[in-house]
Design a protein around this motif. Structure first.
Motif, mmCIF file in Angstrom:
data_model
loop_
_atom_site.group_PDB
_atom_site.id
_atom_site.type_symbol
_atom_site.label_atom_id
_atom_site.label_comp_id
_atom_site.label_asym_id
_atom_site.label_seq_id
_atom_site.Cartn_x
_atom_site.Cartn_y
_atom_site.Cartn_z
ATOM 1 N N VAL A 46 -13.927 -0.022 8.287
ATOM 2 C CA VAL A 46 -14.010 -1.399 7.806
ATOM 3 C C VAL A 46 -12.719 -1.716 7.063
ATOM 4 O O VAL A 46 -12.318 -0.979 6.154
ATOM 5 C CB VAL A 46 -15.222 -1.598 6.870
ATOM 6 C CG1 VAL A 46 -15.241 -2.994 6.287
ATOM 7 C CG2 VAL A 46 -16.515 -1.304 7.606
ATOM 8 N N PHE A 47 -12.067 -2.802 7.461
ATOM 9 C CA PHE A 47 -10.848 -3.259 6.791
ATOM 10 C C PHE A 47 -11.252 -4.275 5.732
ATOM 11 O O PHE A 47 -11.838 -5.299 6.043
ATOM 12 C CB PHE A 47 -9.890 -3.882 7.805
ATOM 13 C CG PHE A 47 -9.377 -2.878 8.795
ATOM 14 C CD1 PHE A 47 -10.128 -2.501 9.893
ATOM 15 C CD2 PHE A 47 -8.145 -2.300 8.613
ATOM 16 C CE1 PHE A 47 -9.667 -1.563 10.792
ATOM 17 C CE2 PHE A 47 -7.657 -1.370 9.513
ATOM 18 C CZ PHE A 47 -8.420 -0.993 10.596
ATOM 19 N N VAL A 48 -10.916 -3.995 4.478
ATOM 20 C CA VAL A 48 -11.301 -4.844 3.362
ATOM 21 C C VAL A 48 -10.131 -5.748 3.001
ATOM 22 O O VAL A 48 -9.087 -5.283 2.534
ATOM 23 C CB VAL A 48 -11.720 -4.000 2.141
ATOM 24 C CG1 VAL A 48 -12.105 -4.899 0.977
ATOM 25 C CG2 VAL A 48 -12.851 -3.058 2.515
ATOM 26 N N TYR A 49 -10.305 -7.045 3.216
ATOM 27 C CA TYR A 49 -9.294 -8.050 2.865
ATOM 28 C C TYR A 49 -9.622 -8.634 1.503
ATOM 29 O O TYR A 49 -10.795 -8.786 1.158
ATOM 30 C CB TYR A 49 -9.258 -9.169 3.908
ATOM 31 C CG TYR A 49 -8.706 -8.728 5.239
ATOM 32 C CD1 TYR A 49 -7.376 -8.921 5.560
ATOM 33 C CD2 TYR A 49 -9.526 -8.110 6.173
ATOM 34 C CE1 TYR A 49 -6.860 -8.506 6.781
ATOM 35 C CE2 TYR A 49 -9.023 -7.693 7.399
ATOM 36 C CZ TYR A 49 -7.699 -7.897 7.695
ATOM 37 O OH TYR A 49 -7.207 -7.488 8.900
ATOM 38 N N VAL A 50 -8.589 -8.981 0.755
ATOM 39 C CA VAL A 50 -8.822 -9.552 -0.571
ATOM 40 C C VAL A 50 -8.602 -11.067 -0.545
ATOM 41 O O VAL A 50 -7.896 -11.590 0.312
ATOM 42 C CB VAL A 50 -7.916 -8.903 -1.643
ATOM 43 C CG1 VAL A 50 -8.264 -7.444 -1.802
ATOM 44 C CG2 VAL A 50 -6.455 -9.056 -1.308
ATOM 45 N N THR A 51 -9.233 -11.736 -1.501
ATOM 46 C CA THR A 51 -9.147 -13.194 -1.568
ATOM 47 C C THR A 51 -8.353 -13.678 -2.774
ATOM 48 O O THR A 51 -8.250 -14.882 -2.993
ATOM 49 C CB THR A 51 -10.559 -13.812 -1.611
ATOM 50 O OG1 THR A 51 -11.269 -13.268 -2.727
ATOM 51 C CG2 THR A 51 -11.330 -13.510 -0.337
ATOM 52 N N SER A 52 -7.816 -12.746 -3.559
ATOM 53 C CA SER A 52 -6.989 -13.147 -4.701
ATOM 54 C C SER A 52 -5.872 -12.131 -4.901
ATOM 55 O O SER A 52 -5.993 -10.968 -4.535
ATOM 56 C CB SER A 52 -7.829 -13.272 -5.976
ATOM 57 O OG SER A 52 -8.363 -12.017 -6.327
ATOM 58 N N HIS A 73 -2.837 -8.592 -2.594
ATOM 59 C CA HIS A 73 -2.238 -9.877 -2.277
ATOM 60 C C HIS A 73 -3.169 -10.624 -1.327
ATOM 61 O O HIS A 73 -3.643 -10.054 -0.357
ATOM 62 C CB HIS A 73 -0.855 -9.709 -1.636
ATOM 63 C CG HIS A 73 -0.067 -10.965 -1.629
ATOM 64 N ND1 HIS A 73 -0.203 -11.920 -0.667
ATOM 65 C CD2 HIS A 73 0.855 -11.433 -2.501
ATOM 66 C CE1 HIS A 73 0.602 -12.925 -0.933
ATOM 67 N NE2 HIS A 73 1.262 -12.649 -2.048
ATOM 68 N N THR A 74 -3.422 -11.883 -1.632
ATOM 69 C CA THR A 74 -4.349 -12.702 -0.859
ATOM 70 C C THR A 74 -4.089 -12.595 0.639
ATOM 71 O O THR A 74 -2.956 -12.737 1.090
ATOM 72 C CB THR A 74 -4.257 -14.176 -1.296
ATOM 73 O OG1 THR A 74 -4.524 -14.251 -2.695
ATOM 74 C CG2 THR A 74 -5.240 -15.039 -0.542
ATOM 75 N N GLY A 75 -5.157 -12.311 1.394
ATOM 76 C CA GLY A 75 -5.075 -12.251 2.844
ATOM 77 C C GLY A 75 -4.634 -10.922 3.415
ATOM 78 O O GLY A 75 -4.629 -10.730 4.631
ATOM 79 N N TYR A 106 -3.928 0.281 -0.183
ATOM 80 C CA TYR A 106 -2.624 -0.365 -0.073
ATOM 81 C C TYR A 106 -2.304 -1.133 -1.350
ATOM 82 O O TYR A 106 -3.198 -1.663 -2.013
ATOM 83 C CB TYR A 106 -2.611 -1.358 1.098
ATOM 84 C CG TYR A 106 -2.878 -0.714 2.428
ATOM 85 C CD1 TYR A 106 -1.887 -0.011 3.096
ATOM 86 C CD2 TYR A 106 -4.132 -0.802 3.021
ATOM 87 C CE1 TYR A 106 -2.123 0.580 4.328
ATOM 88 C CE2 TYR A 106 -4.385 -0.211 4.246
ATOM 89 C CZ TYR A 106 -3.383 0.474 4.896
ATOM 90 O OH TYR A 106 -3.625 1.072 6.101
ATOM 91 N N ALA A 107 -1.009 -1.230 -1.671
ATOM 92 C CA ALA A 107 -0.545 -2.040 -2.796
ATOM 93 C C ALA A 107 0.625 -2.893 -2.312
ATOM 94 O O ALA A 107 1.484 -2.419 -1.566
ATOM 95 C CB ALA A 107 -0.131 -1.168 -3.970
ATOM 96 N N PHE A 108 0.648 -4.142 -2.755
ATOM 97 C CA PHE A 108 1.641 -5.116 -2.316
ATOM 98 C C PHE A 108 2.398 -5.669 -3.507
ATOM 99 O O PHE A 108 1.931 -5.603 -4.641
ATOM 100 C CB PHE A 108 0.944 -6.273 -1.578
ATOM 101 C CG PHE A 108 0.216 -5.820 -0.350
ATOM 102 C CD1 PHE A 108 0.842 -5.838 0.889
ATOM 103 C CD2 PHE A 108 -1.087 -5.366 -0.420
ATOM 104 C CE1 PHE A 108 0.179 -5.412 2.027
ATOM 105 C CE2 PHE A 108 -1.758 -4.925 0.710
ATOM 106 C CZ PHE A 108 -1.125 -4.957 1.935
ATOM 107 N N ASP A 109 3.572 -6.279 -3.233
ATOM 108 C CA ASP A 109 4.299 -6.971 -4.294
ATOM 109 C C ASP A 109 3.879 -8.445 -4.283
ATOM 110 O O ASP A 109 3.023 -8.852 -3.494
ATOM 111 C CB ASP A 109 5.813 -6.781 -4.164
ATOM 112 C CG ASP A 109 6.392 -7.325 -2.862
ATOM 113 O OD1 ASP A 109 5.731 -8.146 -2.177
ATOM 114 O OD2 ASP A 109 7.523 -6.929 -2.524
ATOM 115 N N THR A 110 4.483 -9.236 -5.150
ATOM 116 C CA THR A 110 4.082 -10.642 -5.265
ATOM 117 C C THR A 110 4.427 -11.460 -4.021
ATOM 118 O O THR A 110 3.856 -12.519 -3.801
ATOM 119 C CB THR A 110 4.747 -11.306 -6.490
ATOM 120 O OG1 THR A 110 6.160 -11.143 -6.392
ATOM 121 C CG2 THR A 110 4.244 -10.680 -7.783
ATOM 122 N N ALA A 111 5.343 -10.958 -3.175
ATOM 123 C CA ALA A 111 5.697 -11.650 -1.932
ATOM 124 C C ALA A 111 4.775 -11.256 -0.775
ATOM 125 O O ALA A 111 4.932 -11.745 0.337
ATOM 126 C CB ALA A 111 7.149 -11.338 -1.559
#
Length: 121
Positions: free
Chosen positions: A3-9, A20-22, A47-52
């Motif tokens: 299951v791939f968990v997408y975030v909304t914020s 990061h959203t999406g 996973y971890a993302f930057d603000t971009a």
């Protein structure tokens, strides 16, 4: 089942990587242990993302201490460098991505590596 968990914020800030959203925040594996009556979910990739919204780190949270693979980006927003989480065990690697799906080649002794498909050696 995965299951791939997408975030909304977005939780990433200028000071810390985060969601990061999406984007996919984690991958969960649903499985039933032998003898169990129900399946349970285990996070197998984080996973971890930057603000971009660029991927900056990925790791398997089941491994302790956390062995993260980190990514940096050039001014054009393309992957500029990756650092293997398993460098101590398998040897360091890095490479430059030309945006055409170039692959990294691991070099167990040297820090430099050729990127296949980019013409750089």
């Amino acid at each position: 089942m995965l299951v791939f968990v997408y975030v909304t914020s977005t939780t990433a800030t200028g000071f810390a990587f985060g969601n990061h959203t999406g984007q996919v925040a984690q991958i969960k594996q649903w499985a039933t242990d032998p003898g169990a009556s129900a399946a349970t979910a285990t996070v197998v990739t984080q996973y971890a993302f930057d603000t971009a919204g660029r991927l900056r780190e990925e790791w398997d949270p089941r491994i302790s201490p956390g062995l993260k693979t980190a990514y940096t980006y050039g001014s054009a927003g393309r992957t500029a460098r990756g650092r293997s989480a398993f460098a101590a065990r398998r040897g360091p690697w890095w490479g430059r991505c030309d945006g055409r799906g170039a692959r990294y080649r691991q070099q167990p002794v040297q820090l430099k590596a050729a990127v296949e498909g980019s013409g750089n050696a």
